[in-house]
Design an enzyme around this catalytic site. Structure first.
Site, PDB file in Angstrom:
ATOM      1  N   SER A 113     -10.723   0.454 -11.408  1.00  0.00           N
ATOM      2  CA  SER A 113     -12.253   0.583 -11.991  1.00  0.00           C
ATOM      3  C   SER A 113     -12.729  -0.599 -12.357  1.00  0.00           C
ATOM      4  O   SER A 113     -11.806  -1.687 -12.700  1.00  0.00           O
ATOM      5  CB  SER A 113     -11.717   1.177 -13.574  1.00  0.00           C
ATOM      6  OG  SER A 113     -13.038   1.236 -14.185  1.00  0.00           O
ATOM      7  N   ASN A 114     -13.920  -0.935 -12.292  1.00  0.00           N
ATOM      8  CA  ASN A 114     -14.440  -2.495 -12.588  1.00  0.00           C
ATOM      9  C   ASN A 114     -15.939  -2.481 -13.217  1.00  0.00           C
ATOM     10  O   ASN A 114     -16.990  -2.056 -12.539  1.00  0.00           O
ATOM     11  CB  ASN A 114     -14.607  -3.206 -11.251  1.00  0.00           C
ATOM     12  CG  ASN A 114     -14.729  -4.853 -11.191  1.00  0.00           C
ATOM     13  OD1 ASN A 114     -15.324  -5.462 -10.651  1.00  0.00           O
ATOM     14  ND2 ASN A 114     -14.092  -5.321 -12.446  1.00  0.00           N
ATOM     15  N   CYS A 126      -6.509  -1.786 -14.781  1.00  0.00           N
ATOM     16  CA  CYS A 126      -7.895  -1.570 -13.994  1.00  0.00           C
ATOM     17  C   CYS A 126      -7.264  -2.287 -12.587  1.00  0.00           C
ATOM     18  O   CYS A 126      -7.529  -1.734 -11.704  1.00  0.00           O
ATOM     19  CB  CYS A 126      -8.800  -2.500 -14.671  1.00  0.00           C
ATOM     20  SG  CYS A 126      -9.172  -1.441 -16.089  1.00  0.00           S
ATOM     21  N   ARG A 148       5.155  -6.852   5.852  1.00  0.00           N
ATOM     22  CA  ARG A 148       4.204  -6.132   5.518  1.00  0.00           C
ATOM     23  C   ARG A 148       4.370  -5.387   4.272  1.00  0.00           C
ATOM     24  O   ARG A 148       3.642  -4.214   3.824  1.00  0.00           O
ATOM     25  CB  ARG A 148       3.715  -5.078   6.437  1.00  0.00           C
ATOM     26  CG  ARG A 148       3.323  -5.615   7.835  1.00  0.00           C
ATOM     27  CD  ARG A 148       2.682  -4.602   9.037  1.00  0.00           C
ATOM     28  NE  ARG A 148       3.713  -3.801   9.472  1.00  0.00           N
ATOM     29  CZ  ARG A 148       4.519  -4.057  10.480  1.00  0.00           C
ATOM     30  NH1 ARG A 148       4.322  -4.962  11.416  1.00  0.00           N
ATOM     31  NH2 ARG A 148       5.495  -3.027  10.906  1.00  0.00           N
TER      32      ARG A 148
END
Length: 282
Positions: free
Chosen positions: A184-185, A157, A137
């Site tokens: 951020s996109n 980003c 994991r």
């Protein structure tokens, strides 16, 4: 309509109808004319793509697939931070006179660290763990290294990927899944570009590790549409849609570092008109 089109259209409608505006706030990006670039944004957008069912390229408009692949290889395979090794010009605004974007993206992927009995970088560590400890994991990459942020010409980003392996009861092969975390996109300019890049990455890693592909989950902290992009988005999401294209990857490549742009194709790809001259805020 492809699943990717459906997800994109619904996301855009949600942002436009229920998002919040940054107009009047102190924002960093500006347009070429010096005007502040405001957005309509939604916090915490999560989209899921089942890569075993279809490749998530939009059909509303054409994805520049070869350039998309080239940037992916630039970061993950070449581990480069110099635009002179990139076919497209999307990073030109953030490069210095030598072509460097600073200690960002590919640079961070190539930094070696002590692991097990030796040293390896983030990409090699992912491949090592997938092959030797697939149920871990802890298979994570991270580009957001605070000590180096001041030497990055743009903060990352798409900054982190978490890989997770599962097993379907009716299959002999393990299934590779991934979560792409994005701070951020820019929905118009970059959303489907990023989705398709990391979908390809999952396919690449699955093939070299002899897995099958599963889900790509895209988590976006700040999903935004720029003010000057709103009319473009409004027109885009009303267009006709088509079935998802067929993804092809050279099945003979078993070494991650042997993939080339030419080893990938989108077959039977039908799409709408190109969106011309998208303004980009810097």
């Amino acid at each position: 309509m492809s699943l990717a089109d459906n997800i994109f259209i619904n996301m855009c409608k949600d942002i436009l109808e229920n998002g919040t505006s940054t107009e009047g706030e102190k924002v960093r990006p500006k347009w070429d004319d010096g005007t502040y670039a405001y957005t309509i944004k939604k916090f915490g957008v999560v989209n899921r793509y089942d890569l075993s069912k279809e490749f998530p390229a939009l059909t509303l408009r054409r994805l520049a697939f070869k350039y998309c692949i080239d940037e992916l290889l630039w970061i993950w395979q070449k581990k480069s931070n110099n635009i002179n090794e990139l076919r497209s010009h999307i990073w030109d605004s953030w490069a210095d006179v030598s072509g460097s974007i600073g200690k960002a993206y590919g640079y961070q992927m190539g930094v070696k660290h002590k692991y097990k009995e030796g040293y390896m970088d983030q990409v090699d560590r992912v491949i090592y763990d997938l092959k030797n400890n697939p149920y871990s994991r802890r298979i994570i990459t991270n580009l957001y290294v605070h000590q180096d942020l001041h030497e990055m010409n743009l903060y990352p980003c798409a900054y982190s990927v978490t890989f997770n392996v599962t097993k379907k009861p009716d299959s002999d092969k393990l299934t590779l899944n991934a979560i792409l975390n994005q701070r951020s996109n820019d929905i118009l300019a970059a959303n489907n570009w990023n989705v398709c890049q990391y979908a390809v990455l999952v396919h690449m890693l699955a093939q070299v590790c002899d897995f099958q592909v599963g889900e790509l989950v895209h988590v976006i902290a700040d999903a935004h549409i720029y003010d000057r992009h709103i009319p473009i988005i409004e027109e885009l999401i009303t267009r006709p849609t088509y079935d998802a294209p067929e993804f092809y990857m050279n099945p003979d490549i078993k070494d991650f570092y042997q993939f080339k742009v030419e080893d990938f194709e989108l077959r039977n790809y039908k799409y709408g008109p190109k969106v011309e001259n998208i303004p980009v805020a810097i």
